[in-house]
Design a protein around this motif. Sequence first.
Motif, PDB file in Angstrom:
ATOM      1  N   GLU A 118      -1.595   8.015  -5.864  1.00 48.53           N
ATOM      2  CA  GLU A 118      -0.300   7.397  -5.561  1.00 48.53           C
ATOM      3  C   GLU A 118       0.151   6.492  -6.708  1.00 48.53           C
ATOM      4  O   GLU A 118       1.352   6.417  -7.009  1.00 48.53           O
ATOM      5  N   SER A 135       0.859  -1.180   0.000  1.00 47.24           N
ATOM      6  CA  SER A 135       0.000   0.000   0.000  1.00 47.24           C
ATOM      7  C   SER A 135       0.895   1.229   0.000  1.00 47.24           C
ATOM      8  O   SER A 135       2.104   1.126   0.263  1.00 47.24           O
ATOM      9  N   THR A 184       1.234   3.285   2.182  1.00 48.62           N
ATOM     10  CA  THR A 184       1.737   3.547   3.535  1.00 48.62           C
ATOM     11  C   THR A 184       2.558   2.391   4.095  1.00 48.62           C
ATOM     12  O   THR A 184       2.774   2.317   5.311  1.00 48.62           O
ATOM     13  N   ASP A 185       3.028   1.498   3.210  1.00 43.09           N
ATOM     14  CA  ASP A 185       3.755   0.324   3.707  1.00 43.09           C
ATOM     15  C   ASP A 185       5.223   0.595   3.987  1.00 43.09           C
ATOM     16  O   ASP A 185       5.964  -0.288   4.389  1.00 43.09           O
ATOM     17  N   GLU A 197       7.012   4.768   0.033  1.00 45.97           N
ATOM     18  CA  GLU A 197       7.655   6.052   0.305  1.00 45.97           C
ATOM     19  C   GLU A 197       9.144   5.999  -0.008  1.00 45.97           C
ATOM     20  O   GLU A 197       9.723   6.954  -0.535  1.00 45.97           O
ATOM     21  N   TYR A 230      -6.113   3.807  -4.728  1.00 43.53           N
ATOM     22  CA  TYR A 230      -5.041   4.796  -4.559  1.00 43.53           C
ATOM     23  C   TYR A 230      -4.644   5.361  -5.921  1.00 43.53           C
ATOM     24  O   TYR A 230      -3.489   5.229  -6.353  1.00 43.53           O
TER      25      TYR A 230
END
Length: 613
Positions: free
Chosen positions: A427, A351, A353-354, A358, A424
């Motif tokens: 993203e 995801s 946010t994993d 990032e 998403y």
Amino acid sequence: MLHPFQCLLYCTLATDGSPSFLLAASRASVHVFSTTDGTLLSTWRSTQNHAVDPELMKFLEKRAEDQDPSNRSTKRQKKASPDTGSDSSSAEIVTENGQSRTRKSNKAKISEPNVVNLVGTSDGQLVAVVTDEDKCVRIAVCGLCPAEVRSAVGELRRYIAVAVEGIPAVFLFNIADNGAMQQEAAISTEGNVIGITVSRNQHNIAYAIDTEHKQFSQSQLVDMDRRMPNASIGIVQHTSATMTDFDELKNDLLLRVVRGERVERPPIWVMRQAGRYLPEYHQAKGNHDFFACCRSPEIASTLTLQPVDRYEGLIDAAIIFSDILVIPQAMGMTVEMLDKKGPHFPNPLQSPTDGQYEELMARRVDVGKELDYVCQAITMTRRKLKGRVPLYGFCGAPWTLLCYMVEGGGSKLFVQVKTWIYKYPNESKQLLQKIAELCVEYLALQVKAGAQIVQVFDSWAAELSPTSFKNFSLPYLRYISHHLPLRLKELKLDDVPMVIFAKGAWYALDDLCDSGYQVVGLDWLQDPAEAVRIARGRVILQGNADPGVLYGGKEAITRVVREMVEGFGGGQKGWIANLGHGVTPFVDPDNLRFFFEEIHRLATTHGHPDSTL
């Protein structure tokens, strides 16, 4: 006396600040070199076919602790040895003072097998030492030495210089202050390098080359300090070849078609023409895994040339042996090629946010360093081709690469990537844009290295609806086609033709014809005559026989080729003959030869007064 090295692996044992090592395999031994001064630290001899020996790991870890005082009081993280499922190995550690100790198993010994591979992760961690009792490795390192080169501004830089037998280049590995090592350059030479040495003060590098590419006796010493007065500046200048280094193209049939010229017959090549259906592929590949072959310029070049040699006079292009997933690897993701399964990402994106997402978005990827081995293979192949046929470079399309990075491999349902684009979307688009930018740089460097035409493979385009294709694929394909010529201009390179192959995107053919590519590849789901009607002469079409026909015998092949020739208007203009996808496993190479021969026969006679086509 050390035997010729069969494979190299750069190895670290912990995080920043730890010493690093260069491991070299030689017959039944693994030699451990210091990357600080190039000295031999230890030799490990294997007496059984097994994974990393715990005694070897203990020795290396102790060595690291001894050489790095800051880590002595820190509890080091222990690396687990891969589980072999049995305790059937023994190994001898020979240390610097000549002492040795042997760990014996409770099973019978087997005579020393050859070490055929050293396997490591992208961050330099040792994973396994692979041995084999019967097969031998073809590539040998014929020189390895430390060197110090002073740059034009007076900076003294440390290197490990490596010469690989049979390759016309010297590879330089830059050593940072913390011991980390990266390949920085490949210095092209006039012939195959057969030896390498440095002066006593390590400031001058000299190498012996075989000027005739045949006999070691016809060699000469070249002082690299004289050839490269600006040191590191000269290294960059020699990283890839210029167009003047290559022989004049003798068979320009394909490029003439791309320019819109009328020709005597359609040019021919096929996707995956270098691959496992060829017996010689397995001989050249040996015990190397798939990505090891991609990372070896010599092996990749050899595999690229195999179909050109086998089908001499029948095909009109070569395509470099590599894989679309080298870009995710360059971005820092681990990609494996599993037998009977295909590509596998052990840690796919979960995801936005994993944490990994990032990290990927923040990481600055040096494409030139990470994928230099592909450029070396292209340059080497162009030289070996001697102008026989033009050479394709390629990359994966952003959408297809995203599919693999999220799904973790091939998929039937594409649940994960569909989750990404619908849950998403922003993203997803940010990552697609980053991949597109890397594709531009990667293709530009391939052209700099010698690629004469480039193709973008959107292998999973069929998984998108027409609307989703316009949102998540087409914009990034257009980004590549628009920005690649601009990047080539910055590099003072001429434009090259660009090909887009979006498998299964039959609904987007009209858009693809206006996407900025000179050639549009078609899969076998497209009717040739209908594709010609939609294209309206805006692009050259490439394709598109069903690869499965190669299993069907000569009568079926003739029928499909006849339909294809008629559908594309005879082949004297606007068509590059190809399959609608790559050559599949277990194809009989003679059936592929017949496919080529039938295109020659039927396209050449099409429209002739005596033709019975």
